[in-house]
Each structure stands twice: as structure tokens, then as C-alpha cells.
Design a protein around this motif. Structure first.
Motif, mmCIF file in Angstrom:
data_model
loop_
_atom_site.group_PDB
_atom_site.id
_atom_site.type_symbol
_atom_site.label_atom_id
_atom_site.label_comp_id
_atom_site.label_asym_id
_atom_site.label_seq_id
_atom_site.Cartn_x
_atom_site.Cartn_y
_atom_site.Cartn_z
ATOM 1 N N TYR A 1 47.603 51.040 41.604
ATOM 2 C CA TYR A 1 46.250 50.846 42.107
ATOM 3 C C TYR A 1 45.435 52.099 41.792
ATOM 4 O O TYR A 1 45.442 53.070 42.543
ATOM 5 C CB TYR A 1 46.242 50.603 43.617
ATOM 6 N N GLU B 1 42.068 52.224 41.230
ATOM 7 C CA GLU B 1 40.742 52.205 41.849
ATOM 8 C C GLU B 1 40.734 51.162 42.957
ATOM 9 O O GLU B 1 41.343 50.093 42.793
ATOM 10 C CB GLU B 1 39.729 51.783 40.769
ATOM 11 N N GLN C 1 38.666 46.640 49.479
ATOM 12 C CA GLN C 1 39.355 47.869 49.900
ATOM 13 C C GLN C 1 38.362 49.002 50.115
ATOM 14 O O GLN C 1 38.497 49.801 51.033
ATOM 15 C CB GLN C 1 40.406 48.258 48.858
ATOM 16 N N GLY D 1 43.075 37.008 45.708
ATOM 17 C CA GLY D 1 43.596 37.968 44.735
ATOM 18 C C GLY D 1 42.804 39.256 44.642
ATOM 19 O O GLY D 1 42.907 39.983 43.650
ATOM 20 N N LYS E 1 43.365 42.106 49.572
ATOM 21 C CA LYS E 1 43.138 42.229 51.020
ATOM 22 C C LYS E 1 44.371 42.818 51.717
ATOM 23 O O LYS E 1 44.241 43.515 52.708
ATOM 24 C CB LYS E 1 42.780 40.860 51.618
ATOM 25 N N THR E 2 45.561 42.537 51.167
ATOM 26 C CA THR E 2 46.786 43.033 51.818
ATOM 27 C C THR E 2 46.765 44.551 51.916
ATOM 28 O O THR E 2 46.970 45.111 52.993
ATOM 29 C CB THR E 2 48.026 42.557 51.029
ATOM 30 N N ASP F 1 51.353 35.705 45.974
ATOM 31 C CA ASP F 1 50.906 36.479 44.816
ATOM 32 C C ASP F 1 51.970 36.452 43.730
ATOM 33 O O ASP F 1 52.853 37.297 43.696
ATOM 34 C CB ASP F 1 50.635 37.918 45.277
ATOM 35 N N LYS G 1 52.690 37.095 39.989
ATOM 36 C CA LYS G 1 51.993 37.870 38.958
ATOM 37 C C LYS G 1 51.700 36.983 37.740
ATOM 38 O O LYS G 1 52.577 36.273 37.263
ATOM 39 C CB LYS G 1 52.847 39.060 38.509
ATOM 40 N N ARG H 1 45.589 31.079 43.100
ATOM 41 C CA ARG H 1 46.932 31.589 42.726
ATOM 42 C C ARG H 1 46.901 32.134 41.300
ATOM 43 O O ARG H 1 47.798 32.847 40.875
ATOM 44 C CB ARG H 1 48.017 30.497 42.832
ATOM 45 N N ARG I 1 44.381 36.696 39.513
ATOM 46 C CA ARG I 1 44.545 37.694 40.573
ATOM 47 C C ARG I 1 44.499 39.103 40.000
ATOM 48 O O ARG I 1 44.854 39.320 38.845
ATOM 49 C CB ARG I 1 45.860 37.431 41.313
HETATM 50 N N1 LIG Z 1 43.372 48.445 43.945
HETATM 51 C C1 LIG Z 1 44.123 47.619 43.246
HETATM 52 N N2 LIG Z 1 44.231 47.772 41.915
HETATM 53 C C2 LIG Z 1 45.001 46.913 41.187
HETATM 54 N N3 LIG Z 1 45.701 45.897 41.705
HETATM 55 C C3 LIG Z 1 45.615 45.690 43.022
HETATM 56 C C4 LIG Z 1 44.835 46.540 43.869
HETATM 57 N N4 LIG Z 1 44.963 46.096 45.121
HETATM 58 C C5 LIG Z 1 45.772 45.032 45.086
HETATM 59 N N5 LIG Z 1 46.183 44.782 43.835
HETATM 60 C C6 LIG Z 1 47.058 43.678 43.371
HETATM 61 O O1 LIG Z 1 46.258 42.498 43.412
HETATM 62 C C7 LIG Z 1 47.063 41.371 43.672
HETATM 63 C C8 LIG Z 1 46.444 40.538 44.767
HETATM 64 O O2 LIG Z 1 46.463 41.251 45.971
HETATM 65 P P1 LIG Z 1 46.591 40.512 47.379
HETATM 66 O O3 LIG Z 1 47.761 39.600 47.378
HETATM 67 O O4 LIG Z 1 46.524 41.532 48.427
HETATM 68 O O5 LIG Z 1 45.263 39.630 47.336
HETATM 69 P P2 LIG Z 1 44.558 38.837 48.506
HETATM 70 O O6 LIG Z 1 43.151 39.232 48.485
HETATM 71 O O7 LIG Z 1 45.312 39.028 49.768
HETATM 72 O O8 LIG Z 1 44.688 37.346 47.985
HETATM 73 P P3 LIG Z 1 44.784 35.961 48.815
HETATM 74 O O9 LIG Z 1 43.443 35.698 49.385
HETATM 75 O O10 LIG Z 1 45.171 34.961 47.798
HETATM 76 O O11 LIG Z 1 45.802 36.183 49.882
HETATM 77 C C9 LIG Z 1 48.440 41.902 44.027
HETATM 78 O O12 LIG Z 1 49.277 41.714 42.913
HETATM 79 C C10 LIG Z 1 48.236 43.368 44.286
HETATM 80 O O13 LIG Z 1 49.373 44.109 43.927
#
Ligand SMILES: Nc1ncnc2c1ncn2[C@@H]1O[C@H](COP(=O)(O)OP(=O)(O)OP(=O)(O)O)[C@@H](O)[C@H]1O
Length: 566
Positions: free
Chosen positions: A150, A152, A157, A177, A180-181, A440, A442, A465, A468
Motif C-alpha cells: 500500500y 498511497e 483511507q 474494492g 475499507k478494511t 477479495d 485478487k 468482486r 478491485r
Molecule cells: N492503499 C492501498 N493501496 C493498494 N491496495 C490496497 C490499498 N488498500 C487496500 N488495498 C487492496 O485493495 C483490495 C480491496 O480492499 P478491501 O477488501 O479492503 O476493499 P473493500 O472496500 O472492503 O471492498 P468491499 O466493499 O468489496 O468489501 C485488497 O486486495 C487490498 O489488499
């Protein structure tokens, strides 16, 4: 003497009643008639209207004194005009230097939020960051983010982390995608600092076990080096829980059912008394009708989190009014963040609607897609576990490296299937709504909605799905005549995310709310997915499930059966 002076002389001693209600009707008429020669009074009204919106009318009337000094052009005595611009007299600013620079700074922050399409509501919202380095957190956390790749922060975030770092409660809605996690994990990890053996200090509630496992993995990854004990409640362990079992853990990632099961024991075998952060992921899913009990479960969980400093964070890609209402009732002084347009599909996925005629047409269409070449991994969504099984039986005979996941399979089978799909051992995964939220995988290149989603929200999550973390993807949604109830809504969602849809779909007659609600709670009945001639089928249950009779020796096709998932 210019026209303005003439006007002043002519109207000396005359009072204009600005609040008079009989002037109002003129406004609208005048607004549309630009070339008419108007009396000064009327013309003045015209200018006023041009510079304000309807909402501002009340304010505007009290401001009239200053506005008549702004009159740009007056028509007097026929064609005598004055184009002299009378400048508004500037009042000496009472703002101090510090206040002025604060205002300028606030404007800059707002501009940044606008550029990021970040909509925030709440009091004293902290500024968004541009880079992870700007976060006031220990360097190990930044290193973990960097190790995860990550570089940026994503938009959600940038804002959500700063809000939660300041200990503010949050309701966040950002596209599928969009990360949010990590947006909730980073501040939670920061606040908890390190292991304390005080029992759970953070609880993360997810709608499915698959998502809970994925979140636990991400939590382990981002908290590397801190020594947290992150726990998932295993089915087998449910019976072995004792009041002290949870003392050694710091973070709990769980589905509501399992947590409430433990809370309901007499006396409760799990303590949430020290919980500082309660995170509800996929918040609107848990509030969906049909899952009404979650509201009660949430009440139970909230009561168990008895620490008076407990904070709540709610996250989802889609929001429904019930979530907002709940937040207003239960989260004091919370901040709301919406990234982009609320309840819209990701614009990273190229979306397409495909009319396939009838059920048989779906199988033909999918085979055609395969014939033209697919780039695994591919996800196929169907509306029920029976249909997942039926489609699996068809595709396996096509020699496709396929598997199915649904709630009828054992937990071990589900875990293995997910692992094999992640590792690329399975190319095509057939799934039900179970996998639509949060999962998630890949680089999913293609999502096929084999069965039309029963709501726009379901569509948004299924399609999400793919596409992302900034990658692109494709989604094809099959529809038949039975699916027109929801077609218009979903066509609008597709158009909103920048993809093309035929014009007629957007103008299909709007269906009644009752019909849409009914569809949402129950998918339409569909013919079996089956190309095996009837004489080779034997009915085995009144639920409409069939098994194929064994084929004659020597006639068997060359089939790739996936044994990895078993
Ligand atoms: N700052 C970042 N830079 C690059 N990749 C990121 C970053 N933050 C998260 N990711 C990647 O982005 C993907 C999606 O993240 P995440 O599962 O948290 O999305 P989400 O917003 O929760 O999606 P959903 O609404 O489907 O649950 C993951 O593979 C995660 O590793």
C-alpha cells in the motif's frame, strides 16, 4: 449627471416595498424575459434572481439594500442606459490574520475533498491525509502498510483513518474494492497499541465467515510485530468456551450469530466489557430485511460492550436509510463519509447486459463466452445453492476447471474451495450471494451474473468482486423476459458508472415498490439448469433436485474434476 443620478432624483422620497408579496410573482416571469425594457423596480428584481437560488430567497430579501448598489445596468426613460459599474463598498474586514488564514486553509481542504469526490458530514471533521507518512502513528504501522504493497492511501483511507485516529465514531460508504478494511484496521491497531491480556478490546462483525477470515488475515498482516492475539470463533470451539477463554485475546473478528450464541449462554461465556472499538463491516447487509434479527443481535452486542468509551465504526459500499437512522440513534457526534456517488457500482468494471432469451439461452451464452476465450479467475453468480449445484454439474462436463461454493457445503469444503480459487487451482467459481459481499479475490477478471440480481445493491456488490484495488475487470449480466422487473434500476446503475446501456432499458416502465420489494425477498422461480435428456435424469427430491443416471460405459466425456477442494 448619469442615469443613476437621474433615477435617484426621480425617486426621491419614494419607498419601495421589497417584502410586498405581490412583487414575487413577477420574479419568475421576468427571469425568462431577458430583452424586455423594464421599470427600474422590476429590473432590479430580475438581477436579484439571477444571482440567487430559490433557497436563498429569504436571506436575499434582507440583503436587498446592498444589492441595489450592485445594479449593473438600468433602463430609464426609454433607451437611456448606464453601464457604469457601481462597485460594492467594501466593509473593512474584521477577520484577524489568523482567522483569515484558517478560512483559506479550510477552503483548500474543501477543494481537496471535492477533487477526491469525498463528501463528509459532521462537526470538526479532521483533514484527509495525502500520504500514509502524514499519519500520527508509529512507524511500524507505516512499514506494515508498505510491506502490504500500500504505497498511497485510497480515498476512503485518506479520510476515514484520520477520523478514527481522533477517536471519532464513523459511518463510511465507499465503492467496492476501495480498501475499507485497512481504513478501519489501521486506527484500531493504533489505538490498541499492543497486547494487554485484558480480553477483547476490539470487535469486528462481518456477515459471513469467509469475510471474517479474510479480515482476520488482513489484521494479522497490518499489525505484524505488535503481538496481538486476533481471534475468530470456530464452530467446534463454541462448546469449549469458558468465561476466561477470551482473556488472552485482543481482537475478535466474528459473524453476529456466533458471537451472540456465546453471549446468550448463562452466564455469558465471552466478555466484551473492555471493548474500545466495535466495527460493523457490510453494515447494510446486516440490516437487510429478512435478517431483522441482526438489529436485536446488535443490541445484545452493544449491551455487552459496556465500556462507556466504546466507539463504533460502520462500513459498507452501499447504504440504506435504516443504517443511517440507527447511527443517528446510537452514535453520538458521528461523522459520515461518502466516497463518490452513494450506492453506485465501481467504475473500474466494464459492465454489459446480455439478453439470453430463456434459461437454455444462458448456458449457450456462457459456453459461447468460454469458446471466445476467458481469462481466469472467473466468478459466476446464481440465485440459489440448488442452481449452483446444477450449473456445476453442467460445466464440469464441459471440461472447465470449475467448483461451486454455497451454504450447503461443509465449512472445510468452503474453506478449501476459497483457498484453491485464490491459488489459481480453480478457474471458474460458481457461487451464491454468500460470496457477493466483501470477498477479495485478487484479479477476478470476469463476473458473470448468470441469474439476474434481485436488487441494485446485490448487483453492485456482485460486480464489485472484479475491479478491485485499482485493477480493471468485466461483468456480464444475463437477463431473460422474467427479469425486466429490475432491469431499469440496474441499467441506471450501469449507466451511472459510465458504461453504455441501450436507451430503451432506461425508459422501461417503473415497477411498483411492492413488486420490487417482493423480488428482493424472493428470486423468481426458474427452470432447471440442465441439458441432459429427461430419460437420463431421475428425480430424487420434491425440492426439484435431480441426479444424473450413470452414463453407459465407454461414452464418458473427458472431464476435469476438481479434487483439490474436497
Ligand atoms: N492503499 C492501498 N493501496 C493498494 N491496495 C490496497 C490499498 N488498500 C487496500 N488495498 C487492496 O485493495 C483490495 C480491496 O480492499 P478491501 O477488501 O479492503 O476493499 P473493500 O472496500 O472492503 O471492498 P468491499 O466493499 O468489496 O468489501 C485488497 O486486495 C487490498 O489488499
Amino acid at each position: 449627471m448619469d442615469s443613476f443620478d437621474i433615477f435617484k432624483k426621480l425617486t426621491k422620497g419614494v419607498k419601495f416595498k421589497r417584502n410586498s408579496t405581490n412583487v414575487r410573482p413577477n420574479k419568475r416571469i421576468i427571469h425568462n424575459s431577458t430583452n424586455e425594457t423594464l421599470s427600474p423596480l422590476i429590473k432590479e428584481e430580475k438581477i436579484d434572481l439571477d444571482s440567487t437560488s430559490e433557497e436563498d430567497e429569504t436571506k436575499h430579501e434582507s440583503d436587498n439594500k446592498t444589492t441595489d448598489e450592485n445594479v449593473e445596468s438600468l433602463t430609464l426613460l426609454g433607451n437611456i442606459t448606464s453601464d457604469k459599474r457601481r462597485l460594492k463598498r467594501k466593509r473593512p474586514s474584521k477577520l484577524s490574520e489568523a482567522e483569515r488564514s484558517r478560512t483559506v486553509h479550510e477552503q483548500e481542504v474543501n477543494r481537496t475533498r471535492n477533487q477526491l469526490r469525498l463528501n463528509v458530514t459532521g462537526k470538526n471533521v479532521p483533514e484527509p491525509i495525502a500520504l500514509f507518512d502524514q499519519l500520527s502513528v508509529n512507524t511500524d504501522l507505516i512499514e506494515n502498510l508498505s510491506r502490504a504493497g500500500y504505497d498511497e492511501p485510497t480515498t476512503v483511507q485518506k479520510q476515514a483513518i484520520t477520523v478514527m485516529l481522533e477517536g471519532r465514531q464513523l459511518l463510511a460508504c465507499a465503492p467496492t474494492g476501495s480498501g475499507k478494511t485497512a481504513a478501519f484496521l489501521v486506527p484500531v491497531i493504533h489505538h490498541l497499541k499492543g497486547p494487554q491480556r485484558k480480553g477483547f478490546r476490539a470487535v469486528i462483525v462481518c456477515p459471513t465467515r469467509e469475510l471474517a477470515k479474510q479480515t482476520q488475515r488482513e489484521c494479522v498482516r497490518l499489525s505484524f510485530g505488535r503481538g496481538f492475539r486476533i481471534h475468530i470463533i470456530h464452530k467446534k470451539a463454541l462448546t469449549q468456551y469458558a468465561p476466561n477463554s477470551s482473556q488472552k485475546f485482543d481482537i475478535l473478528v466474528t459473524t453476529p450469530n456466533r458471537l451472540c450464541y456465546l453471549l446468550k449462554q448463562e452466564p455469558p461465556v465471552i466478555s466484551l466489557a473492555n471493548v474500545e472499538w466495535l466495527i460493523i463491516d457490510e453494515a447494510d447487509k446486516l440490516f437487510e430485511t429478512g435478517l431483522n434479527s441482526f438489529r436485536e443481535q446488535l443490541e445484545e452486542i452493544l449491551q455487552a460492550c459496556s465500556n462507556k468509551n466504546r466507539k463504533i465504526g460502520m462500513f459498507s459500499a452501499t447504504l440504506t436509510p435504516s443504517v443511517g437512522e440507527w447511527c443517528k440513534e446510537n452514535m453520538r457526534d458521528f461523522i459520515q463519509i461518502i466516497v463518490g456517488q452513494k450506492n453506485s457500482a465501481t467504475d473500474l468494471v466494464d459492465q454489459q447486459l446480455l439478453f439470453v432469451g430463456n434459461e437454455a439461452g444462458k448456458l449457450l451464452a456462457f459456453r459461447e463466452i468460454v469458446r471466445n476465450g476467458i481469462q481466469p479467475p472467473v466468478l459466476i453468480f446464481v440465485q440459489s445453492k440448488d442452481r449452483a449445484q446444477q450449473l456445476f454439474s453442467e460445466l464440469i462436463f464441459d471440461g472447465i476447471n470449475v467448483d461451486a461454493i454455497h451454504s450447503d457445503r461443509t465449512q472445510t469444503q468452503r474453506d478449501n474451495t476459497v483457498r484453491c480459487f485464490r491459488e489459481g487451482k480453480i478457474w471458474v467459481l460458481i457461487c451464491t450471494e454468500l460470496m457477493a459481499r466483501g470477498i477479495d479475490f485478487k484479479g477476478v477478471n470476469l463476473v458473470v451474473n448468470y441469474d439476474f440480481p434481485t436488487s441494485a445493491i446485490s448487483y453492485i456488490h456482485r460486480v464489485g468482486r472484479a475491479g478491485r484495488a485499482g485493477r480493471s475487470g468485466k461483468a456480464i449480466t444475463f437477463f431473460t423476459l422474467e427479469d425486466t422487473v429490475n432491469l431499469r434500476t440496474i441499467a441506471h446503475v450501469i449507466r451511472q458508472s459510465g458504461c453504455e446501456v441501450p436507451e430503451y432499458m432506461l425508459t422501461i416502465k417503473r415497477r411498483s415498490k411492492r413488486k420490487l420489494k417482493k423480488l428482493k425477498s424472493r428470486a423468481p422461480r426458474r427452470d432447471l439448469i440442465n441439458t441432459t435428456p429427461a430419460y437420463q435424469l431421475e428425480k430424487i427430491s420434491n425440492k426439484g433436485r435431480y441426479v444424473k443416471l450413470p452414463k453407459e460405459k465407454g461414452k464418458k466425456k473427458n472431464v476435469v474434476i476438481n479434487k483439490n477442494s474436497e
